[in-house]
Design a protein around this motif. Sequence first.
Motif, short mmCIF file in Angstrom:
data_model
loop_
_atom_site.label_atom_id
_atom_site.label_comp_id
_atom_site.label_asym_id
_atom_site.label_seq_id
_atom_site.Cartn_x
_atom_site.Cartn_y
_atom_site.Cartn_z
N THR A 97 0.82 -1.21 0.00
CA THR A 97 0.00 0.00 0.00
C THR A 97 0.86 1.26 0.00
OG1 THR A 97 -1.84 -1.10 1.13
CG2 THR A 97 -1.76 1.30 1.26
N LYS B 255 1.27 3.97 -3.08
CA LYS B 255 0.96 5.37 -2.77
C LYS B 255 2.12 6.28 -3.15
CE LYS B 255 -0.58 8.37 1.02
NZ LYS B 255 -0.93 8.43 2.48
N ALA C 121 2.17 6.69 -6.91
CA ALA C 121 1.06 7.53 -7.36
C ALA C 121 1.30 9.01 -7.09
CB ALA C 121 -0.24 7.08 -6.69
N TYR D 244 -0.87 5.06 -12.07
CA TYR D 244 -1.46 4.96 -10.74
C TYR D 244 -2.08 6.27 -10.28
CZ TYR D 244 1.88 1.31 -11.49
OH TYR D 244 2.59 0.31 -12.09
N THR E 148 -5.18 9.52 -15.84
CA THR E 148 -6.25 8.88 -16.60
C THR E 148 -6.13 9.27 -18.07
OG1 THR E 148 -7.75 8.96 -14.70
CG2 THR E 148 -8.75 8.63 -16.87
N ASP F 167 -12.47 5.57 -13.43
CA ASP F 167 -11.72 5.19 -12.23
C ASP F 167 -10.53 4.29 -12.57
OD1 ASP F 167 -13.37 3.18 -13.09
OD2 ASP F 167 -14.24 2.74 -11.12
N SER G 271 -7.49 4.05 -10.14
CA SER G 271 -7.79 3.26 -8.95
C SER G 271 -7.69 1.76 -9.25
CB SER G 271 -9.20 3.59 -8.45
OG SER G 271 -9.56 2.77 -7.36
N TYR G 272 -8.19 1.35 -10.42
CA TYR G 272 -8.08 -0.05 -10.83
C TYR G 272 -6.61 -0.47 -10.88
CZ TYR G 272 -12.96 -0.67 -12.41
OH TYR G 272 -14.31 -0.82 -12.48
N ARG H 278 -4.01 0.88 -9.41
CA ARG H 278 -3.39 0.83 -8.07
C ARG H 278 -3.73 -0.49 -7.40
NH1 ARG H 278 -5.16 6.29 -7.88
NH2 ARG H 278 -6.94 5.76 -6.56
N THR H 279 -4.96 -0.92 -7.54
CA THR H 279 -5.37 -2.20 -6.96
C THR H 279 -4.64 -3.36 -7.64
OG1 THR H 279 -7.56 -1.38 -6.36
CG2 THR H 279 -7.31 -3.76 -6.55
N ARG I 190 -1.06 -3.23 -6.21
CA ARG I 190 -1.01 -3.52 -4.77
C ARG I 190 -1.24 -5.00 -4.49
NH1 ARG I 190 -5.02 -4.10 -1.51
NH2 ARG I 190 -6.48 -3.00 -2.89
#
Length: 224
Positions: A4, A8, A11, A22, A25, A33, A36-37, A39-40, A43
């Motif tokens: 995480t 971060k 990003a 990250y 767009t 989003d 966000s996808y 980053r997930t 992670r």
Amino acid sequence: MTPTSFVKALASLSLEDVFNPYADTCPVHDRTDAASYRRTNLRTYLSAAEDIGVDTIWMGRDLGYRGGRRTGLALTDEFHLAEMAKVYPGCSSRQATRGPVIAERTAAEIWGVLKVIEKPPLLWNVFPFHPHETGNPLTNRRFKAKELALVNDLNNALIKWLKVRRIVAIGQDAASYATAFGVEVLTVRHPSYGGVKDFRSGMKQIYSIPEDLLGARSLQPSLL
């Protein structure tokens, strides 16, 4: 370091003529989003790599506009997102773009090898973002020295956190950079620009892969 905190930190970086998957767009291809996808994606991938106990990194140069720019995952295109959880249990990977999945030649070769070895490595890049030409975001260019300097500490943290003992450098740019980490470095030719045969040969030698497991494979339509 945790997955995480690492994501971060990635990003938080913003550079001119560099797409940060990250945080940024793409107005042409991304869902609202999408960052966000991605980053997930990263992670959960890092968490899965830690759980597996990876001790090797396959290191490329930077994210390409057909691959990691879209997925947020090094050396991985959208076509192979569905394979992530099979190779890295616990990884949650979703397509962050609109429309059909896009395949990439380099990712096809990387994943062709990844599927036939016993223990997977961490897939990573020297520069974990997508550098592009000014005014033309859907192009690839080599990162600049001043851009790379901003991620050196993060790369060091990643290698120490995973206790990496070996780096397989995909191409000479990665090989030159990897020597700074004080671990074993092996080099294979990058599969692009006519390097497929040498890339496969190098991986067969490193991983003692039988000849028949890395024969000629047909390309997906979107690669042609």
